[in-house]
Scaffold this motif. Structure first.
Motif, mmCIF file in Angstrom:
data_model
loop_
_atom_site.group_PDB
_atom_site.id
_atom_site.type_symbol
_atom_site.label_atom_id
_atom_site.label_comp_id
_atom_site.label_asym_id
_atom_site.label_seq_id
_atom_site.Cartn_x
_atom_site.Cartn_y
_atom_site.Cartn_z
ATOM 1 N N PHE A 33 52.600 -18.538 9.373
ATOM 2 C CA PHE A 33 52.444 -19.789 8.626
ATOM 3 C C PHE A 33 51.059 -20.383 8.875
ATOM 4 O O PHE A 33 50.349 -20.757 7.934
ATOM 5 C CB PHE A 33 53.536 -20.779 9.048
ATOM 6 C CG PHE A 33 53.436 -22.127 8.384
ATOM 7 C CD1 PHE A 33 54.020 -22.359 7.151
ATOM 8 C CD2 PHE A 33 52.758 -23.183 9.000
ATOM 9 C CE1 PHE A 33 53.936 -23.604 6.527
ATOM 10 C CE2 PHE A 33 52.661 -24.430 8.397
ATOM 11 C CZ PHE A 33 53.256 -24.643 7.160
ATOM 12 N N GLU A 34 50.652 -20.473 10.149
ATOM 13 C CA GLU A 34 49.339 -21.039 10.479
ATOM 14 C C GLU A 34 48.207 -20.166 9.948
ATOM 15 O O GLU A 34 47.166 -20.689 9.522
ATOM 16 C CB GLU A 34 49.200 -21.199 11.989
ATOM 17 C CG GLU A 34 50.001 -22.342 12.579
ATOM 18 C CD GLU A 34 49.764 -22.487 14.063
ATOM 19 O OE1 GLU A 34 48.818 -23.180 14.464
ATOM 20 O OE2 GLU A 34 50.542 -21.880 14.832
ATOM 21 N N GLU A 35 48.379 -18.852 10.006
ATOM 22 C CA GLU A 35 47.346 -17.950 9.498
ATOM 23 C C GLU A 35 47.058 -18.214 8.024
ATOM 24 O O GLU A 35 45.892 -18.270 7.604
ATOM 25 C CB GLU A 35 47.784 -16.493 9.688
ATOM 26 C CG GLU A 35 47.785 -16.029 11.131
ATOM 27 C CD GLU A 35 48.343 -14.621 11.275
ATOM 28 O OE1 GLU A 35 48.721 -14.022 10.239
ATOM 29 O OE2 GLU A 35 48.404 -14.122 12.412
ATOM 30 N N ILE A 36 48.122 -18.373 7.243
ATOM 31 C CA ILE A 36 47.959 -18.638 5.809
ATOM 32 C C ILE A 36 47.408 -20.045 5.583
ATOM 33 O O ILE A 36 46.522 -20.260 4.753
ATOM 34 C CB ILE A 36 49.306 -18.471 5.070
ATOM 35 C CG1 ILE A 36 49.821 -17.026 5.199
ATOM 36 C CG2 ILE A 36 49.182 -18.868 3.604
ATOM 37 C CD1 ILE A 36 48.940 -15.989 4.586
ATOM 38 N N LEU A 37 47.907 -21.000 6.329
ATOM 39 C CA LEU A 37 47.476 -22.391 6.192
ATOM 40 C C LEU A 37 45.983 -22.561 6.445
ATOM 41 O O LEU A 37 45.307 -23.347 5.776
ATOM 42 C CB LEU A 37 48.276 -23.262 7.165
ATOM 43 C CG LEU A 37 47.911 -24.746 7.258
ATOM 44 C CD1 LEU A 37 48.256 -25.465 5.959
ATOM 45 C CD2 LEU A 37 48.641 -25.391 8.438
ATOM 46 N N THR A 38 45.444 -21.822 7.418
ATOM 47 C CA THR A 38 44.057 -22.025 7.851
ATOM 48 C C THR A 38 43.099 -20.937 7.366
ATOM 49 O O THR A 38 41.913 -20.991 7.669
ATOM 50 C CB THR A 38 43.996 -22.083 9.386
ATOM 51 O OG1 THR A 38 44.488 -20.838 9.930
ATOM 52 C CG2 THR A 38 44.858 -23.217 9.929
ATOM 53 N N ALA A 39 43.602 -19.963 6.608
ATOM 54 C CA ALA A 39 42.759 -18.835 6.192
ATOM 55 C C ALA A 39 41.623 -19.269 5.266
ATOM 56 O O ALA A 39 41.796 -20.155 4.424
ATOM 57 C CB ALA A 39 43.614 -17.782 5.482
ATOM 58 N N HIS A 40 40.469 -18.643 5.433
ATOM 59 C CA HIS A 40 39.363 -18.875 4.507
ATOM 60 C C HIS A 40 39.673 -18.193 3.172
ATOM 61 O O HIS A 40 40.560 -17.339 3.081
ATOM 62 C CB HIS A 40 38.058 -18.340 5.092
ATOM 63 C CG HIS A 40 37.587 -19.117 6.287
ATOM 64 N ND1 HIS A 40 37.216 -20.435 6.210
ATOM 65 C CD2 HIS A 40 37.478 -18.764 7.596
ATOM 66 C CE1 HIS A 40 36.864 -20.867 7.411
ATOM 67 N NE2 HIS A 40 37.016 -19.875 8.275
#
Length: 245
Positions: free
Chosen positions: A4-11
Motif C-alpha cells: 500500500f505504501e509503495e503504491i501511495l509514495t511511488a514516483h
C-alpha cells in the motif's frame, strides 16, 4: 514498507510500471471499470479500497492518465470519486489502521492531497464514531485513538478542525480521547489560549497540569481571574497543592 505504501509514495514512472505489470490484459477484450480495477488490485495483493486510495492519494496521479486508464477508470474524477467513498466509508475493514496511518504520514507532504483529506475527514470520523456507538467495540476504539493521534501529530489537523472538535464540550469521544491534550500537544492552538477558555472543563485542565503541559504561572494567572467558576477554582487550587506536596 507495505505494498500500500509503495503504491501511495511511488514516483510517476515506478507507479506506471507497477500498474502496467499488474493489469491482467491490455487488449480490447480486457474488462473495464470496477472489474478491471479489482483485477489489478488482486494482482498487486491489495483490496479494491486499498488500491483506489493508494493510487488516488498518490501526489502524481492527476497527471498520469495512462495509470488511470490501466485501472479501468475513464478519468481522474472517476477515480477520485471511488477514492473518496473508500476513505470515508471503509472503517478498518479492507483499509487497515496501518494503511490509514501511512496515508496520514505521507499525504502531509502534498498540499493538494492534504486538502482533499481535510475536506473528507469530518465525514470519516462521523462514520467511525457512529460505528463505535453501535458496537462499543474495544478494537474499534483503540484503532480510532491511533487514528486521531496521527491526525494531530502528522499535521493533518488544522485550526478550524481543532476548534470544531472543541465546540463539543460534553462529547463522550472528547473525553475518551482526551482531545484537549491532543490539541495542546499538536501546538495548533496556544496552550495559554486553551487553558483560559471557560469551555475547557476543569477536569480537562487538571489532566493538562498532571501531564506537565501547563506552566505553573499560567495556572496562577487563571486563578487570578475573579470570574472563573468555583468548581474550576477548587480543581486548580487542589492540583497546585498536590504539586507542592
Amino acid at each position: 514498507m507495505s505494498r500500500f505504501e509503495e503504491i501511495l509514495t511511488a514516483h510517476s514512472e515506478v507507479l506506471l510500471k507497477a500498474l502496467y505489470r499488474s493489469a491482467s490484459s491490455h487488449d480490447d477484450r480486457a474488462p473495464g471499470g470496477t472489474a478491471r480495477t479489482r483485477q489489478v488490485a488482486e494482482n498487486l495483493g491489495l483490496s479494491y479500497p486499498q488500491l483506489v486510495c493508494a493510487v488516488g492519494f498518490n501526489p502524481h496521479i492527476e497527471n498520469l492518465s495512462d495509470v488511470i486508464a490501466i485501472m479501468g477508470f475513464s478519468s481522474y474524477d472517476a477515480l477520485a470519486r471511488e477514492r473518496n467513498l473508500a476513505f470515508v466509508n471503509d472503517i478498518y475493514q479492507q483499509l487497515s489502521i496501518r494503511d490509514i496511518l501511512a496515508l496520514y504520514l505521507h499525504v502531509a507532504g502534498s498540499a493538494p492531497m492534504l486538502e482533499i483529506i481535510q475536506h473528507l475527514l469530518q465525514k470519516r470520523l462521523e462514520k467511525i464514531e457512529e460505528r463505535i456507538e453501535q458496537t462499543v467495540s474495544s478494537l474499534f476504539i483503540e484503532r480510532y485513538k491511533k487514528e486521531m493521534r496521527a491526525i494531530y501529530s502528522d499535521g493533518v489537523a488544522q485550526i478550524d478542525f481543532a476548534e470544531t472538535r472543541l465546540e463539543k464540550t460534553h462529547s463522550g469521544f472528547r473525553a475518551l480521547l482526551n482531545k484537549v491534550a491532543l490539541i495542546v500537544e499538536s501546538r495548533l492552538i496556544p496552550v495559554g489560549d486553551i487553558f483560559f477558555r471557560a469551555s475547557i472543563l476543569p477536569e480537562e485542565k487538571r489532566r493538562l497540569i498532571i501531564r506537565g503541559l501547563i506552566p505553573r504561572e499560567i495556572v496562577e494567572a487563571r486563578l487570578a481571574d475573579a470570574k472563573i467558576s468555583e468548581q474550576e477554582r477548587y480543581v486548580l487550587e487542589d492540583q497546585l497543592k498536590l504539586l507542592d506536596a
